[in-house]
Design an enzyme around this catalytic site. Structure first.
Site, PDB file in Angstrom:
ATOM      1  N   ARG A  30       0.834  -1.199   0.000  1.00  0.00           N
ATOM      2  CA  ARG A  30       0.000   0.000   0.000  1.00  0.00           C
ATOM      3  C   ARG A  30       0.872   1.253   0.000  1.00  0.00           C
ATOM      4  O   ARG A  30       1.853   1.326   0.760  1.00  0.00           O
ATOM      5  CB  ARG A  30      -0.890   0.021   1.243  1.00  0.00           C
ATOM      6  CG  ARG A  30      -1.789  -1.187   1.377  1.00  0.00           C
ATOM      7  CD  ARG A  30      -3.121  -0.970   0.738  1.00  0.00           C
ATOM      8  NE  ARG A  30      -3.985  -2.142   0.919  1.00  0.00           N
ATOM      9  CZ  ARG A  30      -5.205  -2.239   0.402  1.00  0.00           C
ATOM     10  NH1 ARG A  30      -5.700  -1.260  -0.350  1.00  0.00           N
ATOM     11  NH2 ARG A  30      -5.932  -3.324   0.605  1.00  0.00           N
ATOM     12  N   ASP A  31       0.499   2.236  -0.812  1.00  0.00           N
ATOM     13  CA  ASP A  31       1.211   3.516  -0.799  1.00  0.00           C
ATOM     14  C   ASP A  31       0.972   4.199   0.546  1.00  0.00           C
ATOM     15  O   ASP A  31      -0.151   4.226   1.054  1.00  0.00           O
ATOM     16  CB  ASP A  31       0.719   4.407  -1.943  1.00  0.00           C
ATOM     17  CG  ASP A  31       1.651   5.573  -2.203  1.00  0.00           C
ATOM     18  OD1 ASP A  31       2.289   5.594  -3.267  1.00  0.00           O
ATOM     19  OD2 ASP A  31       1.752   6.470  -1.337  1.00  0.00           O
ATOM     20  N   ILE A  32       2.017   4.768   1.115  1.00  0.00           N
ATOM     21  CA  ILE A  32       1.924   5.374   2.445  1.00  0.00           C
ATOM     22  C   ILE A  32       1.095   6.660   2.420  1.00  0.00           C
ATOM     23  O   ILE A  32       0.552   7.073   3.448  1.00  0.00           O
ATOM     24  CB  ILE A  32       3.352   5.615   3.010  1.00  0.00           C
ATOM     25  CG1 ILE A  32       3.327   5.714   4.518  1.00  0.00           C
ATOM     26  CG2 ILE A  32       4.011   6.835   2.378  1.00  0.00           C
ATOM     27  CD1 ILE A  32       4.703   5.606   5.161  1.00  0.00           C
ATOM     28  N   ASN A  88       5.771   6.559 -13.185  1.00  0.00           N
ATOM     29  CA  ASN A  88       6.413   7.853 -13.382  1.00  0.00           C
ATOM     30  C   ASN A  88       7.902   7.661 -13.661  1.00  0.00           C
ATOM     31  O   ASN A  88       8.535   6.790 -13.060  1.00  0.00           O
ATOM     32  CB  ASN A  88       6.231   8.725 -12.132  1.00  0.00           C
ATOM     33  CG  ASN A  88       4.778   9.070 -11.877  1.00  0.00           C
ATOM     34  OD1 ASN A  88       4.030   9.368 -12.795  1.00  0.00           O
ATOM     35  ND2 ASN A  88       4.365   9.011 -10.614  1.00  0.00           N
ATOM     36  N   VAL A  97      11.222   7.925  -6.075  1.00  0.00           N
ATOM     37  CA  VAL A  97      12.001   6.775  -5.598  1.00  0.00           C
ATOM     38  C   VAL A  97      12.616   6.099  -6.823  1.00  0.00           C
ATOM     39  O   VAL A  97      11.887   5.701  -7.747  1.00  0.00           O
ATOM     40  CB  VAL A  97      11.123   5.771  -4.821  1.00  0.00           C
ATOM     41  CG1 VAL A  97      11.966   4.596  -4.331  1.00  0.00           C
ATOM     42  CG2 VAL A  97      10.437   6.455  -3.632  1.00  0.00           C
ATOM     43  N   HIS A 101       8.311   1.415 -10.184  1.00  0.00           N
ATOM     44  CA  HIS A 101       7.107   0.945  -9.490  1.00  0.00           C
ATOM     45  C   HIS A 101       5.890   1.334 -10.303  1.00  0.00           C
ATOM     46  O   HIS A 101       5.803   2.440 -10.825  1.00  0.00           O
ATOM     47  CB  HIS A 101       7.020   1.533  -8.083  1.00  0.00           C
ATOM     48  CG  HIS A 101       7.308   3.004  -7.997  1.00  0.00           C
ATOM     49  ND1 HIS A 101       8.588   3.502  -8.049  1.00  0.00           N
ATOM     50  CD2 HIS A 101       6.488   4.078  -7.887  1.00  0.00           C
ATOM     51  CE1 HIS A 101       8.544   4.816  -7.963  1.00  0.00           C
ATOM     52  NE2 HIS A 101       7.272   5.198  -7.878  1.00  0.00           N
ATOM     53  N   HIS A 103       2.053   2.284 -10.047  1.00  0.00           N
ATOM     54  CA  HIS A 103       0.984   2.695  -9.145  1.00  0.00           C
ATOM     55  C   HIS A 103      -0.303   2.051  -9.662  1.00  0.00           C
ATOM     56  O   HIS A 103      -0.644   2.202 -10.839  1.00  0.00           O
ATOM     57  CB  HIS A 103       0.770   4.211  -9.183  1.00  0.00           C
ATOM     58  CG  HIS A 103       1.904   5.034  -8.665  1.00  0.00           C
ATOM     59  ND1 HIS A 103       1.856   5.651  -7.433  1.00  0.00           N
ATOM     60  CD2 HIS A 103       3.104   5.369  -9.210  1.00  0.00           C
ATOM     61  CE1 HIS A 103       2.973   6.341  -7.246  1.00  0.00           C
ATOM     62  NE2 HIS A 103       3.748   6.189  -8.307  1.00  0.00           N
TER      63      HIS A 103
HETATM   64  P1  AMP Z   1       6.665   8.214  -7.396  1.00  0.00           P
HETATM   65  O1  AMP Z   1       6.378   9.656  -7.073  1.00  0.00           O
HETATM   66  O2  AMP Z   1       6.043   7.749  -8.659  1.00  0.00           O
HETATM   67  O3  AMP Z   1       8.156   7.915  -7.333  1.00  0.00           O
HETATM   68  O4  AMP Z   1       5.957   7.374  -6.252  1.00  0.00           O
HETATM   69  C1  AMP Z   1       6.553   7.094  -5.030  1.00  0.00           C
HETATM   70  C2  AMP Z   1       5.438   6.722  -4.092  1.00  0.00           C
HETATM   71  O5  AMP Z   1       6.004   6.063  -2.977  1.00  0.00           O
HETATM   72  C3  AMP Z   1       4.635   7.906  -3.555  1.00  0.00           C
HETATM   73  O6  AMP Z   1       3.274   7.769  -3.945  1.00  0.00           O
HETATM   74  C4  AMP Z   1       4.827   7.810  -2.043  1.00  0.00           C
HETATM   75  O7  AMP Z   1       3.661   8.140  -1.315  1.00  0.00           O
HETATM   76  C5  AMP Z   1       5.202   6.348  -1.860  1.00  0.00           C
HETATM   77  N1  AMP Z   1       5.993   6.042  -0.684  1.00  0.00           N
HETATM   78  C6  AMP Z   1       7.063   6.728  -0.204  1.00  0.00           C
HETATM   79  N2  AMP Z   1       7.557   6.130   0.898  1.00  0.00           N
HETATM   80  C7  AMP Z   1       6.772   5.032   1.116  1.00  0.00           C
HETATM   81  C8  AMP Z   1       6.774   4.001   2.109  1.00  0.00           C
HETATM   82  N3  AMP Z   1       7.666   3.953   3.089  1.00  0.00           N
HETATM   83  N4  AMP Z   1       5.819   3.046   2.025  1.00  0.00           N
HETATM   84  C9  AMP Z   1       4.906   3.070   1.047  1.00  0.00           C
HETATM   85  N5  AMP Z   1       4.849   4.002   0.074  1.00  0.00           N
HETATM   86  C10 AMP Z   1       5.771   4.981   0.112  1.00  0.00           C
END
Ligand code: AMP
Length: 115
Positions: A30-32, A88, A97, A101, A103
């Site tokens: 799950r996204d945080i 992205n 990150v 990944h 979404h």
């Molecule tokens: P992006 O902006 O496409 O790189 O997406 C990175 C996603 O990672 C964002 O939607 C963040 O909310 C999510 N995210 C960051 N840290 C964590 C975490 N520790 N656990 C789960 N999701 C995270």
């Protein structure tokens, strides 16, 4: 290539996350900061920093990310109502990150085009 991304640490269980699926190749959690009622991230266990870094060797793995999204959409009950799958890449798309990944977003009406 670094193996110490935030998501690699989640894959290895070093950082807690709400994992919804994991096998030898991919992990989904799950996204945080969920942007929709269902917001799951699906990552390869092996670090590929951006889609620009993927190669023909990753073809099956990239397909598996999508088929995992398909299955999770069904299991999470959004396959018929609808969902969006997004990856992205780099700054203009807001990639934060450096570990590719997908979404998986759904559970509400999503607007288009994205901002
Ligand atoms: P992006 O902006 O496409 O790189 O997406 C990175 C996603 O990672 C964002 O939607 C963040 O909310 C999510 N995210 C960051 N840290 C964590 C975490 N520790 N656990 C789960 N999701 C995270």
């Amino acid at each position: 290539m670094t193996t110490d991304t935030l998501f690699a640490r989640i894959v290895r269980g070093e950082i807690p996350a709400q994992i919804v699926y994991q096998d030898d190749e991919v992990t989904a959690f799950r996204d945080i900061h969920p942007a929709a009622p269902v917001h799951v991230l699906i990552v390869p266990n092996r670090v590929i920093p951006t889609l620009n870094d993927a190669s023909a060797e990753d073809e099956v793995l990239l397909g598996k990310l999508f088929l995992t999204a398909q299955r999770l959409a069904r299991e999470l009950g959004i396959d018929q109502s609808g969902y969006r799958v997004v990856m992205n890449t780099n700054a203009d798309a807001g990639q934060s990150v450096a570990h590719i990944h997908l979404h998986l977003l759904g559970g509400r009406r999503l607007t288009w085009p994205p901002g």
